[in-house]
Design a protein around this motif. Structure first.
Motif, PDB file in Angstrom:
ATOM      1  N   VAL A 113     -42.353  20.339  24.953  1.00  0.00           N
ATOM      2  CA  VAL A 113     -43.307  21.447  25.114  1.00  0.00           C
ATOM      3  C   VAL A 113     -44.656  20.938  25.631  1.00  0.00           C
ATOM      4  O   VAL A 113     -45.326  21.632  26.393  1.00  0.00           O
ATOM      5  N   VAL A 114     -45.021  19.711  25.257  1.00  0.00           N
ATOM      6  CA  VAL A 114     -46.312  19.185  25.737  1.00  0.00           C
ATOM      7  C   VAL A 114     -46.212  18.810  27.218  1.00  0.00           C
ATOM      8  O   VAL A 114     -47.151  19.031  27.990  1.00  0.00           O
ATOM      9  N   VAL A 115     -45.047  18.274  27.640  1.00  0.00           N
ATOM     10  CA  VAL A 115     -44.859  17.990  29.075  1.00  0.00           C
ATOM     11  C   VAL A 115     -45.061  19.284  29.866  1.00  0.00           C
ATOM     12  O   VAL A 115     -45.795  19.317  30.861  1.00  0.00           O
ATOM     13  N   ALA A 116     -44.435  20.372  29.400  1.00  0.00           N
ATOM     14  CA  ALA A 116     -44.565  21.655  30.111  1.00  0.00           C
ATOM     15  C   ALA A 116     -46.017  22.128  30.114  1.00  0.00           C
ATOM     16  O   ALA A 116     -46.531  22.605  31.127  1.00  0.00           O
ATOM     17  N   ASP A 117     -46.700  21.949  28.989  1.00  0.00           N
ATOM     18  CA  ASP A 117     -48.089  22.382  28.872  1.00  0.00           C
ATOM     19  C   ASP A 117     -48.991  21.588  29.819  1.00  0.00           C
ATOM     20  O   ASP A 117     -49.829  22.147  30.529  1.00  0.00           O
ATOM     21  N   VAL A 118     -48.775  20.271  29.830  1.00  0.00           N
ATOM     22  CA  VAL A 118     -49.594  19.399  30.686  1.00  0.00           C
ATOM     23  C   VAL A 118     -49.356  19.735  32.161  1.00  0.00           C
ATOM     24  O   VAL A 118     -50.301  19.790  32.962  1.00  0.00           O
ATOM     25  N   GLU A 119     -48.098  20.008  32.528  1.00  0.00           N
ATOM     26  CA  GLU A 119     -47.806  20.340  33.923  1.00  0.00           C
ATOM     27  C   GLU A 119     -48.463  21.658  34.320  1.00  0.00           C
ATOM     28  O   GLU A 119     -48.985  21.791  35.423  1.00  0.00           O
TER      29      GLU A 119
END
Lengths: 173, 431
Positions: B49-55
């Motif tokens: 979820v953090v990868v998606a948020d950062v992207e």
């Protein structure tokens, strides 16, 4: 003392990654997981439920996120096979029992660690978790074997875990 | 006990949905017994979820690329002359390159939710507000709509329960439509990026077209083009088809049928939502048959704002596979339903222009006394003339337009609203 409306929102935002992650384990889609987190926040503010404490709020938030996720899965034709609910409850209990105050630090450490990754590694994570590609599709795009993708992902997750722990240990207390 | 790489890969395979039942059972056992395995899984979920948020944030922050002209003093005189001649077109080019991908809200109706690129809920959008890359707009109710004007002069409209995010794409003005209905009138000026919509099953690109998309997560995307043309790509196999004016295509994940554009069928004047045989067309919660009704669709709770929940069922004409359905004078809706209280029920419709874009939303309140005895199944009939526009900007009558969807809403959970049949009936001969 029951948390105020502002307090509820602050507490939920501080645990956003964890609640979204709990939803992600059900739906396996980061964008849907984010939608679910937003719905949980809206429901908490709608005052349909009263919270005696922060612990009660967090417990309610994890359960609500799971139920929303399961409802979403039921509406899908090709939904992923969900984990057994007893396992999901165990995972949520472990999340909830971790120090609430630590969540913000972990979240920032994870973001810092991601920014330090090589471009190729970050692209792999992006394809899998942001673009929502299945591992087979990622393997085909990168012209590599499926097993190699699992190995790379597995090592990346471990590396990030190690990086987070190192940053948290080094951080001034 | 520390997990080995093979166990980690097995957990990742499970998340990818590729384990056999026996293997999945082994993974379940591992997760029940081994705290390390659970910690690994929690770590993967948080990282996902953090990868998606950062992207998302990266897409939001990345500045638009600006082309800088190279200046040479030696060629100044020649350059000055050329600049004078080309000043108009040069300024136009710089202006269009500098423009970020933004959309201005120009009209709204009903509840909506605005989410920043950082995932934080913003105040509900109002006319004049700007939507930027990375931000998400959700229209929360069947009666909602939001009309956007893009900064290239094109128009996009989100209607019903829909979710749209503006995304960064190097070569397009791009949107991600997670679910719901989008109507677009695209006219791309020379030099500007073409328009693109990504759904779960398809990518739709165009420079000049009037078209609309209805999508329901992975299940289906229906693209209908009224003028111009769009290119659609099926994401599951990369196959593409050009959809010209008066044509439509249906894109699902399945590759059993070749992707094809078909002429929009001639309209009909009646429709029966065969609910069980076209679940893609239905929004609601299925209940088991009982002695009174074989088909039972329960209205689903929808949170439409702070302290506001409604209970809705929705029926899409197009996703049911029907030809376009024309609304004629004298037509009526026939709905078989059960409600357990004497509270009113609201029936609404969305309409589009014949071979054209969004026309309007209309609604009718059915009072409790018209619904018969509480708890008993009842057939109600509503003439199309009883429906009133949801907004004063709309035409007073929907006659002459195409029906795109019907919704039935109860404001009360205790009503336990169930729908058993929905029909649109043609006017009787001689009427």
């Amino acid at each position: 003392m029951a948390p105020s409306e502002q307090g509820i929102l602050q507490r939920l935002m501080s645990q956003r990654d964890r609640i979204s992650a709990a939803a992600w384990l059900v739906v396996r889609d980061a964008h849907i997981a984010e939608d679910i987190f937003q719905n949980v926040a809206l429901k908490a503010l709608a005052k349909e439920v009263a919270f005696d404490s922060d612990g009660a709020l967090m417990s309610w938030a994890f359960i609500t996120a799971r139920r929303e996720g399961i409802d979403w899965l039921r509406r899908q034709k090709n939904a992923p096979v969900s984990l057994d609910e007893t396992i999901l409850e165990l995972l949520e209990a472990e999340w909830a029992s971790e120090s609430l105050g630590q969540a913000g630090g972990r979240s920032q450490a994870l973001r810092d660690c991601l920014s330090e990754l090589p471009a190729k590694s970050r692209e792999l994570l992006k394809m899998r978790y942001f673009d929502g590609q299945r591992c087979e599709e990622v393997a085909a795009s990168l012209n590599t074997k499926l097993d190699a993708i699992y190995k790379r992902l597995s090592r990346l997750h471990q590396a990030l875990k190690f990086c987070i722990e190192t940053k948290l240990t080094q951080a001034p207390s | 006990m520390a997990l080995n790489e093979e166990q980690q890969a097995q957990l990742l395979r499970h998340l990818n949905g590729e384990l056999s039942p026996a293997e999945a059972s082994g993974v379940a056992q591992l997760l029940k017994e081994d705290a390390e395995a659970r910690a690994f899984l929690r770590g993967v979920a948080e990282q996902a979820v953090v990868v998606a948020d950062v992207e998302r944030l990266a897409q939001h922050r990345e500045p638009a690329k600006v082309v800088r002209p190279v200046f040479s003093p030696v060629k100044w005189a020649v350059a000055a002359a050329i600049i004078l001649v080309l000043a108009g077109s040069f300024l136009f080019t710089v202006q269009s390159v500098n423009q970020g991908h933004t959309a201005e809200v120009i009209a709204i109706h009903g509840p909506n939710q605005h989410l920043g690129a950082d995932g934080v809920t913003r105040p509900e959008l109002a006319p004049g507000a700007m939507l930027r890359v990375g931000e998400k707009l959700r229209t929360l109710s069947s009666r909602s709509w939001v009309r956007l004007k893009l900064n290239d002069g094109s128009y996009v409209m989100l209607t019903g329960r829909s979710s749209l995010r503006m995304i960064r794409d190097e070569s397009h003005r791009a949107f991600l439509l997670r679910y719901g209905n989008l109507w677009a009138t695209i006219s791309t000026p020379e030099g500007a990026k073409p328009f693109s919509v990504l759904t779960e099953t398809a990518r739709i690109n165009t420079s000049n077209a009037q078209f609309d998309i209805e999508t329901k997560f992975q299940e289906i995307s229906v693209v209908s083009v009224d003028s111009g043309s769009v290119t659609t790509e099926r994401l599951s196999d990369g196959s593409q088809v050009e959809v010209a004016a008066d044509h439509q295509t249906i894109i699902s994940m399945s590759q059993r049928r070749a992707l094809a554009a078909r002429r929009q069928p001639e309209p009909v004047n009646q429709w029966n939502c065969k609910m069980l045989s076209s679940p893609e067309a239905v929004f609601g919660k299925w209940l088991a048959p009982n002695a009174n009704n074989a088909v039972r669709l329960n209205a689903t709770p929808l949170l439409i704002g702070k302290n506001k929940t409604i209970y809705a069922a929705n029926f899409s004409v197009r996703s049911s596979g029907s030809p376009p359905v024309m609304i004629e004078k004298g037509s009526r809706f026939r709905i078989r339903l059960t409600t357990k209280t004497a509270d009113p029920v609201y029936v609404g419709i969305t309409t589009k222009k014949h071979r054209g874009g969004f026309f309007g939303k209309y609604t009718e309140k059915v009072e409790g006394d018209q619904l018969g005895q509480a708890g008993k199944t009842r057939m109600i009939e509503i003439p199309v003339s009883d429906f009133v526009p949801l907004d004063k900007s709309l035409s007073p009558s929907s006659v002459g337009t195409e029906l795109t969807d019907i919704w039935v809403v109860s404001p009360k959970e205790s009503a336990e609203l169930e729908i058993h049949k929905v029909e649109f009936v043609a006017r009787e001969v001689g009427q």
